[in-house]
Design a protein around this motif. Structure first.
Motif, PDB file in Angstrom:
ATOM      1  N   MET A 175     -18.637 -37.864  26.607  1.00  0.00           N
ATOM      2  CA  MET A 175     -17.673 -37.969  27.792  1.00  0.00           C
ATOM      3  C   MET A 175     -16.635 -36.735  27.652  1.00  0.00           C
ATOM      4  O   MET A 175     -16.598 -36.247  26.661  1.00  0.00           O
ATOM      5  N   ASN A 176     -16.273 -36.241  28.933  1.00  0.00           N
ATOM      6  CA  ASN A 176     -15.411 -34.919  29.013  1.00  0.00           C
ATOM      7  C   ASN A 176     -14.101 -35.591  29.077  1.00  0.00           C
ATOM      8  O   ASN A 176     -13.607 -36.275  30.051  1.00  0.00           O
ATOM      9  N   LEU A 177     -13.213 -35.276  28.076  1.00  0.00           N
ATOM     10  CA  LEU A 177     -11.855 -35.512  28.220  1.00  0.00           C
ATOM     11  C   LEU A 177     -11.105 -34.876  29.187  1.00  0.00           C
ATOM     12  O   LEU A 177     -11.471 -33.744  29.468  1.00  0.00           O
ATOM     13  N   ARG A 178      -9.998 -35.561  29.746  1.00  0.00           N
ATOM     14  CA  ARG A 178      -9.287 -34.702  30.562  1.00  0.00           C
ATOM     15  C   ARG A 178      -8.266 -33.464  30.046  1.00  0.00           C
ATOM     16  O   ARG A 178      -7.803 -33.820  29.167  1.00  0.00           O
ATOM     17  N   PRO A 179      -8.460 -32.571  30.873  1.00  0.00           N
ATOM     18  CA  PRO A 179      -7.827 -31.423  30.263  1.00  0.00           C
ATOM     19  C   PRO A 179      -6.233 -31.450  30.272  1.00  0.00           C
ATOM     20  O   PRO A 179      -5.683 -31.203  29.233  1.00  0.00           O
ATOM     21  N   ASN A 180      -5.771 -32.484  31.059  1.00  0.00           N
ATOM     22  CA  ASN A 180      -4.019 -32.838  30.903  1.00  0.00           C
ATOM     23  C   ASN A 180      -3.943 -33.975  29.990  1.00  0.00           C
ATOM     24  O   ASN A 180      -2.855 -34.332  30.100  1.00  0.00           O
ATOM     25  N   LYS A 181      -4.965 -34.337  29.439  1.00  0.00           N
ATOM     26  CA  LYS A 181      -4.711 -35.693  28.559  1.00  0.00           C
ATOM     27  C   LYS A 181      -5.554 -35.593  27.359  1.00  0.00           C
ATOM     28  O   LYS A 181      -6.573 -36.184  27.280  1.00  0.00           O
ATOM     29  N   PRO A 182      -5.637 -34.532  26.517  1.00  0.00           N
ATOM     30  CA  PRO A 182      -6.563 -34.427  25.505  1.00  0.00           C
ATOM     31  C   PRO A 182      -6.332 -35.305  24.451  1.00  0.00           C
ATOM     32  O   PRO A 182      -5.238 -35.958  24.476  1.00  0.00           O
ATOM     33  N   GLY A 183      -7.480 -35.347  23.512  1.00  0.00           N
ATOM     34  CA  GLY A 183      -7.066 -36.331  22.309  1.00  0.00           C
ATOM     35  C   GLY A 183      -6.018 -35.779  21.400  1.00  0.00           C
ATOM     36  O   GLY A 183      -5.795 -34.514  21.361  1.00  0.00           O
ATOM     37  N   GLY A 184      -5.217 -36.596  20.769  1.00  0.00           N
ATOM     38  CA  GLY A 184      -4.196 -36.263  19.725  1.00  0.00           C
ATOM     39  C   GLY A 184      -2.926 -36.029  20.404  1.00  0.00           C
ATOM     40  O   GLY A 184      -2.800 -36.311  21.657  1.00  0.00           O
ATOM     41  N   PRO A 185      -2.042 -35.640  19.847  1.00  0.00           N
ATOM     42  CA  PRO A 185      -0.705 -35.493  20.368  1.00  0.00           C
ATOM     43  C   PRO A 185      -0.541 -34.327  21.442  1.00  0.00           C
ATOM     44  O   PRO A 185      -1.289 -33.281  21.324  1.00  0.00           O
ATOM     45  N   THR A 186       0.340 -34.468  22.425  1.00  0.00           N
ATOM     46  CA  THR A 186       0.610 -33.379  23.353  1.00  0.00           C
ATOM     47  C   THR A 186       2.098 -33.271  23.543  1.00  0.00           C
ATOM     48  O   THR A 186       2.966 -33.992  22.795  1.00  0.00           O
ATOM     49  N   GLY A 187       2.474 -32.127  24.195  1.00  0.00           N
ATOM     50  CA  GLY A 187       3.958 -32.068  24.548  1.00  0.00           C
ATOM     51  C   GLY A 187       4.879 -31.455  23.453  1.00  0.00           C
ATOM     52  O   GLY A 187       4.160 -30.914  22.481  1.00  0.00           O
ATOM     53  N   ILE A 188       6.034 -31.790  23.258  1.00  0.00           N
ATOM     54  CA  ILE A 188       6.841 -31.105  22.256  1.00  0.00           C
ATOM     55  C   ILE A 188       6.502 -31.534  20.807  1.00  0.00           C
ATOM     56  O   ILE A 188       6.475 -30.788  19.781  1.00  0.00           O
ATOM     57  N   ARG A 189       5.874 -32.819  20.666  1.00  0.00           N
ATOM     58  CA  ARG A 189       5.551 -33.273  19.349  1.00  0.00           C
ATOM     59  C   ARG A 189       4.436 -32.438  18.817  1.00  0.00           C
ATOM     60  O   ARG A 189       4.323 -32.067  17.659  1.00  0.00           O
ATOM     61  N   ALA A 190       3.307 -32.049  19.723  1.00  0.00           N
ATOM     62  CA  ALA A 190       2.383 -31.234  18.941  1.00  0.00           C
ATOM     63  C   ALA A 190       2.765 -29.757  18.786  1.00  0.00           C
ATOM     64  O   ALA A 190       2.244 -29.294  17.761  1.00  0.00           O
ATOM     65  N   VAL A 191       3.845 -29.131  19.716  1.00  0.00           N
ATOM     66  CA  VAL A 191       4.031 -27.889  19.394  1.00  0.00           C
ATOM     67  C   VAL A 191       4.837 -27.929  18.153  1.00  0.00           C
ATOM     68  O   VAL A 191       4.918 -27.058  17.256  1.00  0.00           O
ATOM     69  N   LYS A 192       5.860 -28.913  17.983  1.00  0.00           N
ATOM     70  CA  LYS A 192       6.641 -28.944  16.796  1.00  0.00           C
ATOM     71  C   LYS A 192       5.813 -29.293  15.448  1.00  0.00           C
ATOM     72  O   LYS A 192       5.849 -28.812  14.455  1.00  0.00           O
ATOM     73  N   THR A 193       4.727 -30.092  15.507  1.00  0.00           N
ATOM     74  CA  THR A 193       3.858 -30.181  14.372  1.00  0.00           C
ATOM     75  C   THR A 193       3.152 -28.929  14.052  1.00  0.00           C
ATOM     76  O   THR A 193       3.132 -28.510  12.887  1.00  0.00           O
ATOM     77  N   LEU A 194       2.541 -28.092  14.990  1.00  0.00           N
ATOM     78  CA  LEU A 194       2.023 -26.994  14.817  1.00  0.00           C
ATOM     79  C   LEU A 194       2.966 -26.095  14.390  1.00  0.00           C
ATOM     80  O   LEU A 194       2.574 -25.258  13.478  1.00  0.00           O
ATOM     81  N   PHE A 195       4.132 -25.797  14.741  1.00  0.00           N
ATOM     82  CA  PHE A 195       5.021 -24.687  14.507  1.00  0.00           C
ATOM     83  C   PHE A 195       5.469 -25.083  12.891  1.00  0.00           C
ATOM     84  O   PHE A 195       5.423 -24.210  12.067  1.00  0.00           O
ATOM     85  N   GLU A 196       5.935 -26.374  12.617  1.00  0.00           N
ATOM     86  CA  GLU A 196       6.350 -26.598  11.324  1.00  0.00           C
ATOM     87  C   GLU A 196       5.126 -26.432  10.136  1.00  0.00           C
ATOM     88  O   GLU A 196       5.428 -26.083   9.093  1.00  0.00           O
ATOM     89  N   ALA A 197       3.941 -26.918  10.727  1.00  0.00           N
ATOM     90  CA  ALA A 197       2.803 -26.945   9.806  1.00  0.00           C
ATOM     91  C   ALA A 197       2.366 -25.347   9.338  1.00  0.00           C
ATOM     92  O   ALA A 197       2.020 -25.209   8.235  1.00  0.00           O
ATOM     93  N   VAL A 198       2.878 -24.542  10.219  1.00  0.00           N
ATOM     94  CA  VAL A 198       2.103 -23.040  10.152  1.00  0.00           C
ATOM     95  C   VAL A 198       3.479 -22.291   9.366  1.00  0.00           C
ATOM     96  O   VAL A 198       3.294 -21.276   8.466  1.00  0.00           O
ATOM     97  N   ILE A 199       4.458 -22.130  10.200  1.00  0.00           N
ATOM     98  CA  ILE A 199       5.591 -21.422   9.875  1.00  0.00           C
ATOM     99  C   ILE A 199       6.187 -21.726   8.641  1.00  0.00           C
ATOM    100  O   ILE A 199       6.574 -20.782   7.735  1.00  0.00           O
ATOM    101  N   GLY A 200       6.034 -23.070   7.942  1.00  0.00           N
ATOM    102  CA  GLY A 200       6.774 -23.203   6.644  1.00  0.00           C
ATOM    103  C   GLY A 200       5.785 -22.890   5.664  1.00  0.00           C
ATOM    104  O   GLY A 200       5.944 -23.332   4.596  1.00  0.00           O
ATOM    105  N   ARG A 201       4.713 -22.514   5.788  1.00  0.00           N
ATOM    106  CA  ARG A 201       3.783 -21.848   4.847  1.00  0.00           C
ATOM    107  C   ARG A 201       3.257 -20.454   5.015  1.00  0.00           C
ATOM    108  O   ARG A 201       2.285 -20.337   5.545  1.00  0.00           O
ATOM    109  N   PRO A 202       3.949 -19.853   4.227  1.00  0.00           N
ATOM    110  CA  PRO A 202       3.812 -18.104   4.432  1.00  0.00           C
ATOM    111  C   PRO A 202       2.355 -17.696   3.995  1.00  0.00           C
ATOM    112  O   PRO A 202       1.969 -16.808   4.885  1.00  0.00           O
TER     113      PRO A 202
END
Length: 554
Positions: free
Chosen positions: A467-494
């Motif tokens: 199945m092709n997932l929708r580009p505007n509704k991918p699997g996993g988190p999206t929106g500010i929650r996704a960006v926040k998780t990515l930012f915190e997971a990378v920036i906080g680990r030098p």
């Protein structure tokens, strides 16, 4: 594929960007006289203009400096695009998907099933397989199966025969939390599967849901759906919603969502949360309930997929040769766009649940991937996120899913999920209490990996159940929650940041520099050919070297 995995984008896009840049920069680079001169008033703006002009001249006159500058630009653009696609996913940001990427929605299934003969005796005498046109086959298989392909038709017929004459039924297993917007699409998928069961009273279809802590009306919608279906004169399937005992029938557990954790304050917050525990509760419920003891298969799916689960793809999986669908777990090969690639890479989307079949050929890759994940100690959230960030993991899943490697046949893996997977209940029951979801000692391992390892047998992925997932509704988190998780997971680990910056820029520089030299050579060759052509046109006549006669006079 190797370079695409290291760059986390297609090498073709890098090549186009490099060749265009080479073509636009004059031979020998920019010249100081071609830059805008400062106005001479000594202002900060003038000094900045002079500095930037000097830097541009210096960079463009050197191939390696130009390549390095372009590599930094491309790396930065990739990070920006990744953040944009995760924060506000949309087809607009993915031009390489325009015009060909098709998402099949469950609302189209009833129309595609119109006129279908799903009775074995009826369709065996039909002019078209299952009395369905090629377009209907495409719609019902998400574009993966063809009525003109005898192997596809035979596998589907074999799967339908198994479902109607041998299987005791299929139970669909799903976790749900705040998925109210996805329930109508899930309902359409259930109604799309129901016709394949209705010709035999022995076969049953059931949806079992474990829902907890929703605040968007998810449980109420499931209850309404279950009541509506049960009141019908001839219910087509059962919607079974689990409770948490008499004291807590609506499973209000007060558990914070895993994506709402603050990774700065709690770097060891689990990337899996309680999913493994909930899936075990749901599995035990299915195994212990009398209504499901005769069921032959269990389908585990992500409720929020929001696309057709490909009913013919599921039937095809049940009819795979050598009884693969009856003896082994088989995952779909659902795919979604990779953030940061503009749609140039569309791999199977669940990298966290993927483990390749171990072999001597991928031993070094697996070792490099393990090193990458071990940048942070056990228990750190990075141990979960690294699966989706690793170039080695991306290469291994793309390589396994490449048609040139698997020849569109089911391929063996250590673990895979990809949004939908089917399990023979006999295999699960035989493992007894050993068949359990497990998120690892540090609670960061994808729970599907633990479950697949606990089954202690081979597992496959069916590339034709996709199945092709929708580009505007991918699997996993999206929106500010996704960006926040990515930012915190990378920036906080030098150390992770250093590896990312050095690794990405190095890979881009090597690729861009090689392409730059190729582009520069082609540009010089074309200019030489152009100059020769231009020179030949300037000469009004040419002399014959043998006869000495003016060729124009001849």
């Amino acid at each position: 594929m190797v370079w695409s995995s290291m760059l986390h984008t297609s090498l073709y896009t890098v090549a186009v960007a490099t060749f265009v840049t080479v073509a636009c920069i004059p031979n020998g680079g920019l010249r100081p006289r071609k830059m805008l001169p400062p106005r001479g008033n000594g202002s900060t703006t003038d000094r900045l203009n002079v500095a930037l002009s000097g830097a541009a001249v210096n960079i463009t006159q050197s191939s390696w400096k130009s390549s390095l500058a372009l590599a930094v630009v491309l790396t930065t653009f990739g990070l920006f695009h990744m953040t944009l696609q995760m924060g506000y996913p949309h087809i607009m940001w993915n031009p390489f998907m325009w015009g060909w990427y098709t998402v099949y929605l469950p609302g189209s299934i009833p129309k595609a099933l119109r006129g279908a003969c799903l009775d074995m005796q009826k369709h065996s005498t039909a002019n078209q397989p299952l009395c369905l046109s090629e377009d209907q086959w495409q719609e019902l298989s998400s574009g993966q199966l063809s009525s003109y392909n005898p192997d596809d038709v035979y596998s589907v017929q074999r799967g339908l025969d198994y479902l109607q004459n041998q299987s005791g039924g299929v139970v669909i297993n799903a976790l749900a939390r705040n998925v109210a917007d996805a329930i109508p699409l899930l309902k359409q998928n259930m109604e799309g599967l129901a016709p394949f069961f209705q010709d035999s009273s022995r076969n049953k279809l059931s949806l079992v849901v474990f829902e907890n802590d929703s605040n968007d009306g998810t449980r109420a919608l499931f209850k309404s759906w279950a009541s509506e279906e049960s009141r019908k004169e001839s219910p087509r399937y059962v919607v079974d919603i689990m409770g948490c005992g008499d004291a807590n029938p609506d499973c209000i557990l007060g558990i914070q969502d895993r994506y709402d954790k603050d990774l700065f304050k709690d770097p060891n917050a689990s990337g899996v949360g309680k999913l493994g525990e909930f899936r075990n509760v749901l599995l035990e419920y299915i195994l212990s309930k009398d209504e499901y003891k005769s069921f032959s298969h269990m389908v585990v799916l992500d409720v929020d997929l929001g696309v057709s689960i490909s009913p013919l793809g599921l039937i095809h999986t049940l009819g795979l040769e050598n009884g693969l669908g009856q003896d082994y777990a088989v995952a779909s090969s659902s795919s979604q766009v990779w953030p940061g690639t503009m749609g140039s890479i569309i791999p199977p989307y669940d990298l966290s649940a993927f483990r390749p079949k171990e072999s001597s050929g991928n031993e070094k890759l697996r070792g490099m991937h393990q090193w990458f994940c071990h940048l942070m100690p056990a228990g750190d959230r990075w141990r979960n996120l690294c699966e989706a960030a690793s170039p080695m993991q991306l290469f291994m899943i793309q390589s396994a899913n490449d048609p040139s490697n698997n020849h569109n046949e089911p391929y063996e893996v250590g673990s895979a999920f990809n949004g939908v997977t089917i399990y023979p209940m006999r295999v699960v029951r035989e493992r007894g209490e050993q068949a359990r979801y497990d998120s690892g000692d540090d609670n960061q391992q994808c729970e599907h990996v633990g479950f697949h390892l606990s089954l202690d047998r081979r597992m496959y992925v069916n590339p034709k159940w996709s199945m092709n997932l929708r580009p505007n509704k991918p699997g996993g988190p999206t929106g500010i929650r996704a960006v926040k998780t990515l930012f915190e997971a990378v920036i906080g680990r030098p150390n992770v940041v250093v590896v990312f910056l050095i690794g990405n820029n190095t890979f881009f520089f090597v690729a861009v520099f090689a392409l730059w030299m190729i582009g520069l050579s082609l540009k010089r060759l074309m200019m030489v050919l152009y100059d020769q052509e231009k020179e030949s046109r300037r000469r009004p006549w040419s002399a014959d070297s043998t006869s000495g006669i003016n060729t124009r006079e001849m």
